[in-house]
Design a protein around this motif. Structure first.
Motif, PDB file in Angstrom:
ATOM      1  N   SER A 466       0.845  -1.261   0.027  1.00 26.35           N
ATOM      2  CA  SER A 466      -0.018   0.084  -0.173  1.00 26.35           C
ATOM      3  C   SER A 466       0.846   1.348  -0.010  1.00 26.35           C
ATOM      4  CB  SER A 466      -0.909  -0.052   1.122  1.00 26.35           C
ATOM      5  OG  SER A 466      -0.215  -0.065   2.462  1.00 26.35           O
ATOM      6  N   PHE A 467       0.253   2.412   0.175  1.00 25.68           N
ATOM      7  CA  PHE A 467       0.945   3.753   0.181  1.00 25.68           C
ATOM      8  C   PHE A 467       0.157   4.661   0.910  1.00 25.68           C
ATOM      9  CE2 PHE A 467      -1.250   4.223  -3.962  1.00 25.68           C
ATOM     10  CZ  PHE A 467      -1.823   5.489  -3.840  1.00 25.68           C
ATOM     11  N   SER A 468       0.993   5.651   1.384  1.00 27.65           N
ATOM     12  CA  SER A 468       0.414   6.713   1.910  1.00 27.65           C
ATOM     13  C   SER A 468       0.817   8.113   1.465  1.00 27.65           C
ATOM     14  CB  SER A 468       0.799   6.866   3.328  1.00 27.65           C
ATOM     15  OG  SER A 468       2.267   7.156   3.688  1.00 27.65           O
ATOM     16  N   LEU A 469      -0.034   8.998   1.580  1.00 25.24           N
ATOM     17  CA  LEU A 469       0.266  10.629   0.905  1.00 25.24           C
ATOM     18  C   LEU A 469       0.877  11.434   1.993  1.00 25.24           C
ATOM     19  CD1 LEU A 469       0.449  11.777  -2.048  1.00 25.24           C
ATOM     20  CD2 LEU A 469      -1.562  12.768  -1.440  1.00 25.24           C
ATOM     21  N   ASN A 470       2.197  11.924   1.768  1.00 25.71           N
ATOM     22  CA  ASN A 470       2.435  12.913   3.087  1.00 25.71           C
ATOM     23  C   ASN A 470       2.632  14.209   2.237  1.00 25.71           C
ATOM     24  OD1 ASN A 470       2.915  10.253   5.042  1.00 25.71           O
ATOM     25  ND2 ASN A 470       3.680   9.644   2.872  1.00 25.71           N
ATOM     26  N   GLN A 471       2.488  15.222   3.088  1.00 31.58           N
ATOM     27  CA  GLN A 471       2.798  16.559   2.887  1.00 31.58           C
ATOM     28  C   GLN A 471       4.297  17.015   3.440  1.00 31.58           C
ATOM     29  OE1 GLN A 471      -0.188  19.669   2.887  1.00 31.58           O
ATOM     30  NE2 GLN A 471       1.428  21.325   3.988  1.00 31.58           N
ATOM     31  N   ILE A 472       5.100  17.368   2.858  1.00 30.18           N
ATOM     32  CA  ILE A 472       6.556  17.839   3.369  1.00 30.18           C
ATOM     33  C   ILE A 472       6.457  19.143   4.014  1.00 30.18           C
ATOM     34  CG2 ILE A 472       8.683  18.479   3.141  1.00 30.18           C
ATOM     35  CD1 ILE A 472       8.630  16.427   0.369  1.00 30.18           C
ATOM     36  N   ASN A 473       6.558  19.193   5.402  1.00 34.80           N
ATOM     37  CA  ASN A 473       6.225  20.310   6.188  1.00 34.80           C
ATOM     38  C   ASN A 473       7.675  21.283   6.328  1.00 34.80           C
ATOM     39  OD1 ASN A 473       3.465  19.977   6.597  1.00 34.80           O
ATOM     40  ND2 ASN A 473       3.984  18.504   8.232  1.00 34.80           N
ATOM     41  N   GLN A 474       8.735  20.232   6.395  1.00 33.90           N
ATOM     42  CA  GLN A 474      10.004  20.776   6.850  1.00 33.90           C
ATOM     43  C   GLN A 474      11.045  20.463   6.075  1.00 33.90           C
ATOM     44  OE1 GLN A 474      11.039  21.069  10.867  1.00 33.90           O
ATOM     45  NE2 GLN A 474      11.654  23.093  10.818  1.00 33.90           N
ATOM     46  N   LEU A 475      11.992  21.163   5.264  1.00 33.08           N
ATOM     47  CA  LEU A 475      13.047  20.727   4.540  1.00 33.08           C
ATOM     48  C   LEU A 475      14.022  21.531   4.400  1.00 33.08           C
ATOM     49  CD1 LEU A 475      14.216  18.471   2.715  1.00 33.08           C
ATOM     50  CD2 LEU A 475      13.255  19.474   0.775  1.00 33.08           C
ATOM     51  N   SER A 476      15.453  21.340   5.200  1.00 35.05           N
ATOM     52  CA  SER A 476      16.276  22.124   5.299  1.00 35.05           C
ATOM     53  C   SER A 476      17.746  21.312   5.509  1.00 35.05           C
ATOM     54  CB  SER A 476      16.176  23.045   6.626  1.00 35.05           C
ATOM     55  OG  SER A 476      16.316  22.237   7.771  1.00 35.05           O
ATOM     56  N   GLU A 477      18.728  21.967   5.530  1.00 33.56           N
ATOM     57  CA  GLU A 477      20.006  21.102   5.542  1.00 33.56           C
ATOM     58  C   GLU A 477      20.044  20.164   6.811  1.00 33.56           C
ATOM     59  OE1 GLU A 477      23.131  23.628   5.056  1.00 33.56           O
ATOM     60  OE2 GLU A 477      22.700  24.624   3.247  1.00 33.56           O
ATOM     61  N   SER A 478      19.341  20.481   7.774  1.00 35.53           N
ATOM     62  CA  SER A 478      19.431  19.500   9.064  1.00 35.53           C
ATOM     63  C   SER A 478      18.082  19.086   9.408  1.00 35.53           C
ATOM     64  CB  SER A 478      20.117  20.578  10.102  1.00 35.53           C
ATOM     65  OG  SER A 478      19.450  21.766  10.361  1.00 35.53           O
ATOM     66  N   GLN A 479      17.085  19.450   8.935  1.00 35.25           N
ATOM     67  CA  GLN A 479      15.591  18.897   9.260  1.00 35.25           C
ATOM     68  C   GLN A 479      14.763  18.520   8.130  1.00 35.25           C
ATOM     69  OE1 GLN A 479      14.370  22.810  11.402  1.00 35.25           O
ATOM     70  NE2 GLN A 479      14.594  21.755  13.291  1.00 35.25           N
ATOM     71  N   TYR A 480      13.966  17.613   8.736  1.00 32.97           N
ATOM     72  CA  TYR A 480      12.991  17.136   7.605  1.00 32.97           C
ATOM     73  C   TYR A 480      11.634  16.568   8.257  1.00 32.97           C
ATOM     74  CZ  TYR A 480      10.453  14.495   4.063  1.00 32.97           C
ATOM     75  OH  TYR A 480       9.488  14.009   3.362  1.00 32.97           O
ATOM     76  N   SER A 481      10.537  16.965   8.039  1.00 28.72           N
ATOM     77  CA  SER A 481       9.296  16.565   8.654  1.00 28.72           C
ATOM     78  C   SER A 481       8.085  16.366   7.482  1.00 28.72           C
ATOM     79  CB  SER A 481       8.866  17.259   9.820  1.00 28.72           C
ATOM     80  OG  SER A 481       8.545  18.671   9.304  1.00 28.72           O
ATOM     81  N   GLU A 482       7.231  15.537   7.761  1.00 37.34           N
ATOM     82  CA  GLU A 482       6.308  15.177   6.870  1.00 37.34           C
ATOM     83  C   GLU A 482       5.040  14.809   7.781  1.00 37.34           C
ATOM     84  OE1 GLU A 482       7.801  12.457   3.868  1.00 37.34           O
ATOM     85  OE2 GLU A 482       6.884  10.921   5.045  1.00 37.34           O
ATOM     86  N   ASN A 483       3.760  15.151   7.104  1.00 38.98           N
ATOM     87  CA  ASN A 483       2.462  14.834   7.851  1.00 38.98           C
ATOM     88  C   ASN A 483       1.730  13.922   6.993  1.00 38.98           C
ATOM     89  OD1 ASN A 483       0.450  15.176   9.688  1.00 38.98           O
ATOM     90  ND2 ASN A 483      -0.570  16.679   8.035  1.00 38.98           N
ATOM     91  N   LYS A 484       1.386  12.892   7.420  1.00 34.89           N
ATOM     92  CA  LYS A 484       0.515  11.975   6.486  1.00 34.89           C
ATOM     93  C   LYS A 484      -0.789  12.473   6.506  1.00 34.89           C
ATOM     94  CE  LYS A 484       0.491   7.490   7.445  1.00 34.89           C
ATOM     95  NZ  LYS A 484      -0.032   5.943   7.819  1.00 34.89           N
ATOM     96  N   LEU A 485      -1.311  12.552   5.101  1.00 38.15           N
ATOM     97  CA  LEU A 485      -2.640  12.923   4.816  1.00 38.15           C
ATOM     98  C   LEU A 485      -3.567  11.998   4.895  1.00 38.15           C
ATOM     99  CD1 LEU A 485      -1.851  15.496   2.027  1.00 38.15           C
ATOM    100  CD2 LEU A 485      -2.132  16.167   4.449  1.00 38.15           C
ATOM    101  N   TYR A 486      -3.303  10.933   4.102  1.00 39.34           N
ATOM    102  CA  TYR A 486      -4.290   9.567   4.026  1.00 39.34           C
ATOM    103  C   TYR A 486      -3.424   8.393   3.566  1.00 39.34           C
ATOM    104  CZ  TYR A 486      -5.015  11.068  -0.691  1.00 39.34           C
ATOM    105  OH  TYR A 486      -4.678  11.502  -2.147  1.00 39.34           O
TER     106      TYR A 486
END
Length: 521
Positions: A466-486
């Motif tokens: 299966s798969f999930s769709l995720n919005q990238i919230n933060q992207l920098s040289e030292s940070q990354y975060s994403e939020n699952k939509l569904y």
């Protein structure tokens, strides 16, 4: 040169063989010396006997080299005491002045054991997350058909606290022996990194978090559970063999599209693109050019046993195969398309050639030439390149274990010199994820200033469940975060068992799915 002194703790000689790659690496390091090998024999003798019989039986057909250990005066101690150590053991090991202890057993050390090494005890554990650690490592995940096998690598200097350096999960393998060996091989890469860091810096690496109040409650299978495991695991293997060679079962991937926006797509009005004879289709990417929609995808040939990139034109509910646009002597798939300097480029998956390549469109859409090899000597899959905040970013799935596993780790690199370069810089927190349920890329979708990453998820013994769709919230040289939509499960068509790719432009969406076919002559 003063060598770093190390002690290794294992459960059995069989486990030593299973970790031969790690042990061989330790032996061959010039600035490190294995001073002692401790075999802990503290376990249920009968249960341990049957579990070892299973491992020996399952490893019967696998080839492995015999491992010769260096000869030290006290390089082997058999521990039978229920408290893990007897007084004489403590004294003998203390006199060696060890710098590091590597604990490959599921046991946690207690009391005086924490005085045995200068920098602490590195423990390599397989466990079910948020539950008690299980024994033997890698057994219960197969027994319970769990998709992922969790692990942690910790450093301890006191009984009540563990410093977690790495944790995550890998995909669970079909049988106990394979799962144990697979997890050990995957973990060894990170274990080597920890040891190298301590040798160079004479200190701990930075920990992700601290785990307090450690309880060492091991759940060991009963004899009845071992019999259940043998019946279901070996029945599963027999079933796979029968279906493959008697019923000629093949898992075929397919591509479908619908004239709905990707964000609100019900996946109920899909148009399935017919697979060419002796081929399957997967990994579709859409590209809009001169108000026409083109779908680039992997077209895998069963006869040649490799994939190439083909392109289709989609017009409302109709489609037309335009032909093969890119093929090499090695396998190609995942044809990710991006723009740079007014030109069109493609970054297909080419892991079998140990490279990440960029091709330039010469005559769109059918003619492409190699523009740049941006990484060499890497096993990388499903790479995606895009510009964000004045830098170019590369999201890719690396395999550092030579197991051809690209489902476990997500790595990020960035470039300040545009995408057509081999000067890519590692993200500070690589690997971003060690998680077979969300690490592998399955597409990238742009919506105004928002970026959405499609993340594949494995099932038990199923790639691309299966798969999930995720919005990238933060992207920098030292940070990354994403939020699952569904999440998207393989339930939008009848009799399908997997889906692992999703892409959309305007009011057009493409998706792939897997379905079993029988009697494929």
């Amino acid at each position: 040169m003063n060598k770093t002194k190390i002690g290794i703790f294992i459960n059995s000689k069989l486990q030593l063989k299973e970790n031969s790659d790690l042990i061989r690496w330790l032996i061959n390091k010039e600035n490190l010396a294995i001073e002692i090998l401790v075999i802990n024999n503290n376990s249920n003798k009968l249960i341990n006997f049957f579990l070892n019989c299973i491992l020996i039986f399952e490893n019967f057909f696998s080839k492995s080299e015999e491992l010769e250990l260096p000869k030290y005066p006290n390089n082997k101690i058999i521990l039978n005491d229920k408290n893990f150590f007897k007084k004489d053991d403590i004294e003998n090991i203390t006199n060696l002045n060890l710098d590091i202890i590597v604990n490959l057993t599921p046991e946690n050390f207690k009391g005086e054991a924490f005085k045995l090494s200068k920098f602490g005890i590195i423990s390599s554990n397989i466990f079910r997350k948020f539950q008690n650690q299980n024994n033997p490592p890698g057994f219960w995940e197969v027994y319970n058909n769990q998709p992922e096998t969790n692990f942690s690598l910790t450093i301890q200097k006191e009984e009540s606290t563990q410093n977690i350096i790495y944790e995550g999960n890998f995909s669970t393998q079909l049988i106990f022996s394979l799962n144990r060996k697979f997890s050990d091989n995957k973990k060894s890469y990170y274990l080597k990194k920890i040891i190298d860091f301590i040798i160079i810096n004479k200190s701990f690496p930075q920990s992700l978090e601290k785990r307090e109040d450690i309880k060492n409650i091991l759940k060991t299978p009963t004899f009845i559970q071992i019999l259940f495991y043998m019946f279901f695991a070996y029945s599963r293997i027999l079933k796979k063999v029968i279906f493959k060679y008697v019923f000629l079962k093949k898992s075929n991937w397919h591509v479908a599209f619908s004239n709905e926006n990707w964000k609100n797509n019900s996946l109920k009005n899909l148009n399935v693109i017919k697979n060419p004879k002796n081929h399957y289709l997967a990994d579709p990417f859409l590209y809009k050019y001169n108000n026409k929609y083109y779908c680039f995808l992997e077209e895998y040939s069963y006869l040649k046993k490799k994939g190439h990139v083909a392109v289709y034109e989609i017009n409302n509910n109709a489609y037309q195969r335009l032909g093969v646009c890119l093929q090499e002597s090695f396998h190609l798939s995942f044809p990710y398309i991006f723009n740079f300097d007014g030109k069109i480029f493609m970054c297909p998956e080419s892991s079998r050639n140990k490279e990440i390549r960029i091709y330039e469109s010469i005559e769109f859409p059918l003619k492409w030439n190699l523009k740049k090899i941006i990484m060499k000597n890497v096993s990388a899959s499903d790479s995606m390149i895009f510009k964000y905040k004045n830098k170019w970013w590369l999201l890719t799935n690396l395999d550092n274990s030579d197991l051809n596993d690209h489902s476990s780790e997500l790595n990020i690199f960035y470039s300040k010199n545009g995408p057509i370069t081999d000067n890519w810089i590692k993200h500070d927190t690589n690997p971003i994820f060690i998680d077979s349920l969300k690490a592998r890329n399955g597409g990238l979708i742009f919506e105004n200033d928002k970026i959405h990453r499609v993340a594949q998820s494995v099932g038990f013994n199923i790639y691309g469940k299966s798969f999930s769709l995720n919005q990238i919230n933060q992207l920098s040289e030292s940070q990354y975060s994403e939020n699952k939509l569904y999440d998207v499960k393989p339930n939008f068509l009848k009799n399908i068992k997997g889906t692992h790719h999703y892409n959309g432009i305007d009011n057009l969406t493409v998706i792939d799915f897997c379905k079993d076919n029988y009697f494929n002559f």
